[in-house]
Design an enzyme around this catalytic site. Structure first.
Site, PDB file in Angstrom:
ATOM      1  CB  CYS A   2      22.288   6.431   7.837  1.00 26.85           C
ATOM      2  SG  CYS A   2      21.523   5.863   9.357  1.00 26.85           S
ATOM      3  NE  ARG A  27      23.645  11.872   5.188  1.00 34.42           N
ATOM      4  CZ  ARG A  27      22.792  12.706   4.616  1.00 34.42           C
ATOM      5  NH1 ARG A  27      23.240  13.775   4.012  1.00 34.42           N
ATOM      6  NH2 ARG A  27      21.511  12.479   4.623  1.00 34.42           N
ATOM      7  CD1 TRP A  74      23.914   9.241  15.151  1.00 33.30           C
ATOM      8  CD2 TRP A  74      21.716   9.033  14.843  1.00 33.30           C
ATOM      9  NE1 TRP A  74      23.287   9.817  16.226  1.00 33.30           N
ATOM     10  CE2 TRP A  74      21.945   9.705  16.072  1.00 33.30           C
ATOM     11  CE3 TRP A  74      20.403   8.791  14.449  1.00 33.30           C
ATOM     12  CZ2 TRP A  74      20.905  10.133  16.886  1.00 33.30           C
ATOM     13  CZ3 TRP A  74      19.368   9.222  15.276  1.00 33.30           C
ATOM     14  CH2 TRP A  74      19.626   9.885  16.484  1.00 33.30           C
ATOM     15  CG  ASN A  98      19.125   8.346   5.989  1.00 30.93           C
ATOM     16  OD1 ASN A  98      18.916   8.359   7.194  1.00 30.93           O
ATOM     17  ND2 ASN A  98      19.293   9.453   5.273  1.00 30.93           N
ATOM     18  N   GLY A  99      16.747   6.377   7.591  1.00 30.66           N
ATOM     19  CA  GLY A  99      15.376   6.721   7.973  1.00 30.66           C
ATOM     20  C   GLY A  99      14.831   5.707   8.960  1.00 30.66           C
ATOM     21  CD  GLU A 479      24.597  27.534  19.545  1.00 33.67           C
ATOM     22  OE1 GLU A 479      23.614  26.833  19.803  1.00 33.67           O
ATOM     23  OE2 GLU A 479      25.458  27.206  18.716  1.00 33.67           O
ATOM     24  CE  LYS A 483      27.420  24.185  18.952  1.00 35.25           C
ATOM     25  NZ  LYS A 483      26.311  24.825  18.238  1.00 35.25           N
ATOM     26  CD  GLU A 486      26.401  20.299  19.747  1.00 34.30           C
ATOM     27  OE1 GLU A 486      25.784  19.428  19.142  1.00 34.30           O
ATOM     28  OE2 GLU A 486      26.350  21.495  19.423  1.00 34.30           O
ATOM     29  CG  HIS A 502      13.081  33.821  39.769  1.00 33.81           C
ATOM     30  ND1 HIS A 502      12.291  34.398  40.737  1.00 33.81           N
ATOM     31  CD2 HIS A 502      13.496  34.835  38.972  1.00 33.81           C
ATOM     32  CE1 HIS A 502      12.209  35.701  40.519  1.00 33.81           C
ATOM     33  NE2 HIS A 502      12.945  35.982  39.459  1.00 33.81           N
ATOM     34  CE  LYS A 602      26.425  19.998  10.414  1.00 31.75           C
ATOM     35  NZ  LYS A 602      26.659  20.918  11.516  1.00 31.75           N
TER      36      LYS A 602
HETATM   37  C1  F6R Z   1      24.032  21.763  17.523  1.00 28.20           C
HETATM   38  C2  F6R Z   1      23.457  21.255  16.300  1.00 28.20           C
HETATM   39  C3  F6R Z   1      22.043  20.789  16.316  1.00 28.20           C
HETATM   40  C4  F6R Z   1      21.302  21.313  15.079  1.00 28.20           C
HETATM   41  C5  F6R Z   1      19.889  20.721  15.021  1.00 28.20           C
HETATM   42  C6  F6R Z   1      19.090  21.274  13.852  1.00 28.20           C
HETATM   43  O1  F6R Z   1      25.360  22.151  17.356  1.00 28.20           O
HETATM   44  O2  F6R Z   1      24.107  21.186  15.295  1.00 28.20           O
HETATM   45  O3  F6R Z   1      21.398  21.179  17.481  1.00 28.20           O
HETATM   46  O4  F6R Z   1      21.265  22.703  15.131  1.00 28.20           O
HETATM   47  O5  F6R Z   1      19.975  19.329  14.905  1.00 28.20           O
HETATM   48  O6  F6R Z   1      19.670  20.941  12.630  1.00 28.20           O
HETATM   49  P1  F6R Z   1      19.314  21.744  11.321  1.00 28.20           P
HETATM   50  O7  F6R Z   1      19.761  23.146  11.527  1.00 28.20           O
HETATM   51  O8  F6R Z   1      20.082  21.053  10.230  1.00 28.20           O
HETATM   52  O9  F6R Z   1      17.837  21.660  11.124  1.00 28.20           O
END
Ligand code: F6R
Length: 607
Positions: A2, A27, A74, A98-99, A479, A483, A486, A502, A602
């Site tokens: 948040c 956030r 969030w 936040n938390g 990865e 992407k 998400e 497999h 984020k």
């Molecule tokens: C994917 C993404 C998340 C972050 C993960 C770790 O696009 O952004 O999977 O990579 O939440 O976040 P950090 O790197 O900030 O620890």
């Protein structure tokens, strides 16, 4: 997670609070709210959904006042509704959080038994009531907060406003970041320096357990024991412009295109171009003695760590354990004495990674941190701080932070190999020369943006997509799948190409596009064989390779994406571009919210 902002101002704050929230919307963005203190009342406005909804509420029903707090959420406890949006308030106190308050159930039961009515389903509201109870009983705001903080378990950053004390706010941090900003006759609270970038550059970072009384004249900061402490004021350097999209349609698009520049910037601080050598900062630590590396991270940062495992093992011949932070924490990992534990994070605040870091620290590991936010908790707790220089990453899907992490990790692996005497000077020069080719190769990869945009409609209707890669391109396959999932909400999985037969091969039919990452090089033939197995079962293939690879194996594919021909060392950086662009363009075709995909935030500062 948040976003929090607070202003003790000399003029109206509502608009500036909403502007601050806009900078922090990445956030969390499922609801938002503000509360000002005005004419002996707490003026609260909240709205479900994006910040624009709160702005509409405020346009109809303004909130006057020179002091206020605001929040973009969030959801953790309680659905993202207006009722659960922050600030939470009683007649006397309003609070944003936040938390997670882990013991909120027992606190709620205690409050309910005492006759208090709580209106939301959140964990946060209990804190507002606990503080309020104290104030209603005659305590000063300071005494109320001093009394309540030790009762809270879990992680929090708080900003609290008081109806009867219109000239102050109180902030507190434990486990979630909070900064104090100093203006001209105004003082601010914010989740990060970026939130305050438009208001001030003069920032003090609260330490774990700190709480702070903020007035127009400045701030009094207390530590966990209640002693008055000084925290240095630093110039944040956070630029308001960094939080603008410029000419791009989305932050994610802007950040993808920034990669040649920011990777060059990052490499520039770890490599010396004049003699093609690795030039890491001086550490008080003998890296040549490291016998085992433990890498811990989450999400995209974890995939960067997986790529790095290949490099550490290949160059420095050191065994590497790698784990998701959320798993690592609870599996009683065996750590080698004198080992190096490496934590990779864009934000430097991810709760699981931070907790794993603290565990390793307590176990006597040397703590290396590859992190994009240099003022973050992880950066501050590092023994070896290895910053990435990607600049603020706002799009929720990580892009430029990933390639910058790879740049740092490649340099670190080479540095360790040199120090261990396992990489000759000539080999070091060659490795460095290849790494320095990365920015130009990233540019060349970006030149294919239009081709990728043109084929995105082939993938957009799919319900499932598979990504295949071998060696360091296997983490890239995962990865790519992450992407796509998400931001386009298409189910996708990344597999090691050789693992396909497999099990996952059972999924293949003509409705499941298979994206194959296969730079020409030592593993190319093997990946192509796996691709043929898919094709033989009617699978539709999108081959991402260089001109040579496409010439050899591109025929009969649903589509091909051409990449520049690069050395295998930098292929994971270069092949990140097409998987990012593909996800981006598919999401655009589907019309999803690219920068703020549903259910995500984020930085994940809760477990
Ligand atoms: C994917 C993404 C998340 C972050 C993960 C770790 O696009 O952004 O999977 O990579 O939440 O976040 P950090 O790197 O900030 O620890």
């Amino acid at each position: 997670m948040c976003g929090i902002i607070g202003i003790v101002g000399k003029e109206a704050v509502a608009e500036r609070l909403v502007d601050g929230l806009r900078r922090m919307e990445y956030r969390g963005y499922d609801s938002a709210g503000i509360c000002t203190v005005h004419d002996g009342t707490l003026v609260r406005r909240r709205a479900e959904g994006k910040l624009a909804n709160l702005a509409n509420v405020l346009a109809k029903d303004p909130a006057d006042g020179d002091v206020g707090i605001a929040h973009t959420r969030w959801a953790t406890h309680g659905a993202p509704t207006a009722k659960n949006a922050h600030p939470h308030a009683t007649d006397h106190v309003a609070l944003v959080h936040n938390g997670i308050i882990e013991n909120f159930r027992e606190l709620k039961a205690e409050l309910t038994a005492a006759g208090r009515t709580l209106e939301s389903d959140t964990d946060s509201e209990v804190v507002a009531h606990l503080v309020s109870l104290q104030v209603e009983g005659g305590a000063s705001p300071q005494d109320a907060v001093r009394e309540v903080l030790p009762r809270l378990r879990g992680a929090f950053a708080l900003a609290i406003a008081f109806r009867d004390y219109p000239d102050l706010l109180i902030g507190a941090r434990r486990g979630s970041p909070l900064v104090v900003g100093f203006g001209d006759g105004e003082t601010y609270l914010g989740s990060d320096a970026l939130a305050l970038a438009q208001l001030t550059q003069r920032i003090a970072y609260l330490e774990e357990g700190d709480w702070v009384v903020v007035t127009r004249d400045g701030a009094e900061i207390y530590d966990e024991l209640g002693d008055l402490v000084e925290r240095p004021i630093q110039l944040s350097g956070a630029s308001a412009a960094a939080v603008e999209k410029g000419n791009y349609r989305h932050f994610m698009q802007k950040e993808i295109f920034e990669q040649p520049t920011v990777v060059a910037q990052t490499l520039g601080s770890y490599l010396r171009q004049s003699d093609n050598s690795v030039a890491l900062p001086q550490f008080d630590f003998d890296i040549s003695a490291v016998k085992r590396v433990t890498i811990v991270a989450c999400g995209t940062s974890y995939y960067a760590g997986m790529v790095a495992k290949y490099w550490f093992e290949q160059f420095a011949r050191v065994p590497v354990d790698i784990d998701f932070a959320s798993e690592f924490r609870y599996r009683e990992p065996v750590l080698e004495e004198g080992g190096l534990a490496l934590f990779i994070s864009q934000s430097g605040e991810t709760a699981d990674t931070l907790a794993a870091l603290r565990h390793c620290k307590a176990e006597g590991q040397t703590i290396g941190v590859v992190v994009n936010v240099p003022t973050s908790s992880m950066a501050r707790e590092a023994d070896l701080l290895l910053p990435t220089h990607a600049g603020p990453e706002i799009g929720v899907a990580s892009t430029k932070a990933f390639t910058c992490q790879l740049a740092v990790l490649a340099a670190l692996a080479a540095h360790m190999a040199v120090r261990k005497g396992l990489m000759s000077r000539a080999d070091e020069q060659e490795v460095v020369a290849h790494l320095l080719e990365a920015p130009a190769a990233l540019n060349a990869a970006l030149d294919h943006d239009d081709d990728i945009a043109a084929m995105a409609h082939l993938i957009a209707p799919a319900r499932d997509v598979l990504y295949l890669g071998r060696g360091p391109d296997y983490p890239l396959a995962m990865e790519g799948a992450l992407k796509l999932k998400e931001i386009s909400y298409i189910h996708a999985e990344g597999y090691a190409s050789g693992e396909m037969k497999h099990g996952p091969i059972a999924l293949i039919d003509e409705a499941v596009p298979v994206i194959v990452l296969a730079p020409s090089g030592p593993l190319f033939e093997k990946t192509v064989s796996n691709m043929e197995e898919v094709r033989a079962r009617g699978g539709k293939i999108v081959l991402i390779s260089d001109a040579k690879g496409l010439e050899e194996a591109g025929e009969g594919c649903l589509a091909t994406i051409e990449m520049p021909r690069v050395h295998p060392l930098i292929a994971p950086l270069v092949y990140a571009i097409p998987v990012q662009l593909l996800a981006y363009h598919v999401a655009c075709v589907k019309g999803t919210d690219v920068d703020q995909p549903r259910n995500l935030a984020k930085s994940v500062t809760v477990e």
